[in-house]
Design a protein around this motif. Structure first.
Motif, PDB file in Angstrom:
ATOM      1  N   SER A  29      40.215  42.731  40.415  1.00  0.00           N
ATOM      2  CA  SER A  29      39.865  43.574  39.442  1.00  0.00           C
ATOM      3  C   SER A  29      38.639  44.401  39.671  1.00  0.00           C
ATOM      4  CB  SER A  29      39.271  42.527  38.172  1.00  0.00           C
ATOM      5  OG  SER A  29      38.665  42.929  37.140  1.00  0.00           O
ATOM      6  N   THR A  30      38.732  45.615  38.567  1.00  0.00           N
ATOM      7  CA  THR A  30      37.688  46.494  38.747  1.00  0.00           C
ATOM      8  C   THR A  30      36.210  45.960  38.317  1.00  0.00           C
ATOM      9  OG1 THR A  30      38.738  47.552  36.839  1.00  0.00           O
ATOM     10  CG2 THR A  30      39.255  48.402  38.978  1.00  0.00           C
ATOM     11  N   SER A  31      36.388  44.918  37.782  1.00  0.00           N
ATOM     12  CA  SER A  31      35.257  44.483  36.980  1.00  0.00           C
ATOM     13  C   SER A  31      34.656  43.052  37.325  1.00  0.00           C
ATOM     14  CB  SER A  31      35.533  44.496  35.469  1.00  0.00           C
ATOM     15  OG  SER A  31      34.167  43.780  34.634  1.00  0.00           O
ATOM     16  N   PRO A  80      30.845  42.946  43.568  1.00  0.00           N
ATOM     17  CA  PRO A  80      31.347  44.420  43.829  1.00  0.00           C
ATOM     18  C   PRO A  80      30.293  44.890  44.591  1.00  0.00           C
ATOM     19  CG  PRO A  80      30.474  44.126  41.423  1.00  0.00           C
ATOM     20  CD  PRO A  80      30.669  42.715  42.245  1.00  0.00           C
ATOM     21  N   PRO A  81      30.403  45.927  45.538  1.00  0.00           N
ATOM     22  CA  PRO A  81      29.544  46.808  46.139  1.00  0.00           C
ATOM     23  C   PRO A  81      28.537  47.393  45.098  1.00  0.00           C
ATOM     24  CG  PRO A  81      31.494  47.409  46.731  1.00  0.00           C
ATOM     25  CD  PRO A  81      31.697  46.684  45.775  1.00  0.00           C
ATOM     26  N   SER A  82      27.435  47.804  45.482  1.00  0.00           N
ATOM     27  CA  SER A  82      26.299  48.460  44.861  1.00  0.00           C
ATOM     28  C   SER A  82      26.914  49.747  44.136  1.00  0.00           C
ATOM     29  CB  SER A  82      25.038  49.009  45.752  1.00  0.00           C
ATOM     30  OG  SER A  82      25.640  50.034  46.659  1.00  0.00           O
ATOM     31  N   THR A  83      27.834  50.450  44.605  1.00  0.00           N
ATOM     32  CA  THR A  83      28.495  51.604  44.012  1.00  0.00           C
ATOM     33  C   THR A  83      29.679  51.221  42.929  1.00  0.00           C
ATOM     34  OG1 THR A  83      29.970  51.896  45.913  1.00  0.00           O
ATOM     35  CG2 THR A  83      27.928  53.178  45.659  1.00  0.00           C
ATOM     36  N   GLY A  84      29.968  49.858  43.012  1.00  0.00           N
ATOM     37  CA  GLY A  84      31.094  49.308  41.972  1.00  0.00           C
ATOM     38  C   GLY A  84      32.103  49.114  42.785  1.00  0.00           C
ATOM     39  N   TRP A  85      33.306  48.504  42.042  1.00  0.00           N
ATOM     40  CA  TRP A  85      34.611  48.392  42.815  1.00  0.00           C
ATOM     41  C   TRP A  85      35.302  49.848  42.758  1.00  0.00           C
ATOM     42  CZ3 TRP A  85      35.132  44.406  45.710  1.00  0.00           C
ATOM     43  CH2 TRP A  85      34.695  43.144  45.388  1.00  0.00           C
ATOM     44  N   ASP A 110      47.314  41.127  52.608  1.00  0.00           N
ATOM     45  CA  ASP A 110      48.321  42.174  52.269  1.00  0.00           C
ATOM     46  C   ASP A 110      47.609  43.253  51.795  1.00  0.00           C
ATOM     47  OD1 ASP A 110      50.110  40.279  53.286  1.00  0.00           O
ATOM     48  OD2 ASP A 110      50.605  39.527  51.242  1.00  0.00           O
ATOM     49  N   GLN A 111      48.223  44.438  51.563  1.00  0.00           N
ATOM     50  CA  GLN A 111      47.562  45.431  50.794  1.00  0.00           C
ATOM     51  C   GLN A 111      47.828  45.216  49.535  1.00  0.00           C
ATOM     52  OE1 GLN A 111      49.157  49.424  52.036  1.00  0.00           O
ATOM     53  NE2 GLN A 111      48.579  49.336  54.149  1.00  0.00           N
ATOM     54  N   PHE A 112      46.652  45.723  48.709  1.00  0.00           N
ATOM     55  CA  PHE A 112      46.593  45.398  47.278  1.00  0.00           C
ATOM     56  C   PHE A 112      45.964  46.654  46.562  1.00  0.00           C
ATOM     57  CE2 PHE A 112      42.703  43.789  48.956  1.00  0.00           C
ATOM     58  CZ  PHE A 112      41.831  44.101  48.122  1.00  0.00           C
ATOM     59  N   SER A 113      45.976  46.610  45.237  1.00  0.00           N
ATOM     60  CA  SER A 113      45.507  47.604  44.544  1.00  0.00           C
ATOM     61  C   SER A 113      44.467  47.160  43.489  1.00  0.00           C
ATOM     62  CB  SER A 113      46.618  48.190  43.495  1.00  0.00           C
ATOM     63  OG  SER A 113      47.731  48.784  44.223  1.00  0.00           O
ATOM     64  N   PHE A 114      43.676  47.956  43.071  1.00  0.00           N
ATOM     65  CA  PHE A 114      42.464  47.361  41.838  1.00  0.00           C
ATOM     66  C   PHE A 114      43.329  47.735  40.475  1.00  0.00           C
ATOM     67  CE2 PHE A 114      39.901  47.594  45.601  1.00  0.00           C
ATOM     68  CZ  PHE A 114      38.823  46.733  45.234  1.00  0.00           C
ATOM     69  N   HIS A 115      42.896  46.912  39.615  1.00  0.00           N
ATOM     70  CA  HIS A 115      43.274  46.911  38.487  1.00  0.00           C
ATOM     71  C   HIS A 115      42.454  46.508  37.414  1.00  0.00           C
ATOM     72  CE1 HIS A 115      43.488  42.460  38.056  1.00  0.00           C
ATOM     73  NE2 HIS A 115      43.979  42.527  39.246  1.00  0.00           N
ATOM     74  N   ALA A 116      42.621  47.072  36.051  1.00  0.00           N
ATOM     75  CA  ALA A 116      41.635  46.843  35.054  1.00  0.00           C
ATOM     76  C   ALA A 116      41.833  45.446  34.758  1.00  0.00           C
ATOM     77  CB  ALA A 116      42.016  47.820  33.890  1.00  0.00           C
ATOM     78  N   PRO A 117      40.593  45.054  34.239  1.00  0.00           N
ATOM     79  CA  PRO A 117      40.694  43.396  33.675  1.00  0.00           C
ATOM     80  C   PRO A 117      41.139  43.359  32.001  1.00  0.00           C
ATOM     81  CG  PRO A 117      38.321  44.502  33.274  1.00  0.00           C
ATOM     82  CD  PRO A 117      39.072  45.475  34.043  1.00  0.00           C
ATOM     83  N   THR A 118      42.576  43.541  32.025  1.00  0.00           N
ATOM     84  CA  THR A 118      43.211  43.582  30.949  1.00  0.00           C
ATOM     85  C   THR A 118      43.066  42.102  29.915  1.00  0.00           C
ATOM     86  OG1 THR A 118      45.337  43.022  31.964  1.00  0.00           O
ATOM     87  CG2 THR A 118      44.715  45.297  31.565  1.00  0.00           C
ATOM     88  N   SER A 119      43.185  41.051  30.967  1.00  0.00           N
ATOM     89  CA  SER A 119      43.261  39.513  30.466  1.00  0.00           C
ATOM     90  C   SER A 119      41.883  39.268  29.997  1.00  0.00           C
ATOM     91  CB  SER A 119      43.288  38.489  31.448  1.00  0.00           C
ATOM     92  OG  SER A 119      42.304  38.932  32.609  1.00  0.00           O
TER      93      SER A 119
END
Length: 197
Positions: A29-31, A80-85, A110-119
């Motif tokens: 998640s990006t958050s 998350p890092p100091s600069t954010g995900w 595995d390779q993965f992607s970042f997604h917005a926290p829709t839930s």
């Protein structure tokens, strides 16, 4: 003999650390915090460092998320890092020997992607609906007791002043005054009678 040694080496590598989360399906998640999970065996190193990696971007990403992680935990929440995900795809979680040896990879996700926290946004939108429904219920209940309680409090407050404050004190005062007037009258009559004699 060489074949047996190769089989042993392959078996040892197959039983080493393995990352079980994140996966290509779950991603990050990006958050907020994200979960990293893994499996280990008794022959694995006692601790490791978690690195977020992406070799498909320029410059490549090598971001340490947690150092000296105890292997027996099996799972950990990483901040998350100091600069954010970051955003995008092609990311991996690497378990490396330590923060000084980022290329010494013990396990890789595995390779993965970042997604917005829709839930989380869906759950937060349902909470205000619940809180808006509750107040009318309580206000309706509070008006009915308040309508009955003032009548009870008014009746009790009407009784108390009439019985204790108003009636008792003035009766004693009037009785004392009338007794004083009668005593003075009889005293004056007796004095006049004595003078006439």
């Amino acid at each position: 003999m060489r074949t047996f040694a190769t089989i042993l080496a392959f078996a040892a590598s197959a039983m080493a650390y393995s990352v079980t989360a994140p996966t290509n399906a779950t991603g990050f998640s990006t958050s907020g915090q994200n979960t990293v999970s893994w499996n280990m065996v008794s022959t694995d190193a006692a601790n490791f460092t978690i690195v977020l990696s992406n070799q498909q971007v320029n410059p490549p990403v090598q971001q340490i998320l947690a150092a000296l992680v105890v292997g027996t935990l099996g799972t950990i929440q990483v901040n998350p890092p100091s600069t954010g995900w970051p955003t995008g795809s092609g990311y991996q979680i690497n378990l490396v020997a330590n923060s000084q040896q980022l290329s010494s990879i013990l396990a890789q996700s595995d390779q993965f992607s970042f997604h917005a926290p829709t839930s989380s946004s869906g759950s937060s939108s349902s909470l205000p609906t619940t809180s808006l429904v509750v107040p009318p219920t309580f206000s309706g209940q509070s008006t009915s007791p308040s309508a009955s309680s003032p009548s009870g409090s008014d009746s009790s407050s009407d009784l108390n002043p009439s019985t204790s404050d108003t009636s008792v004190t003035p009766q004693n005062t009037n009785a004392a005054a009338s007794m004083g007037v009668q005593t003075a009258f009889f005293g004056a009559v007796a004095l006049v009678g004595a003078l006439l004699v």
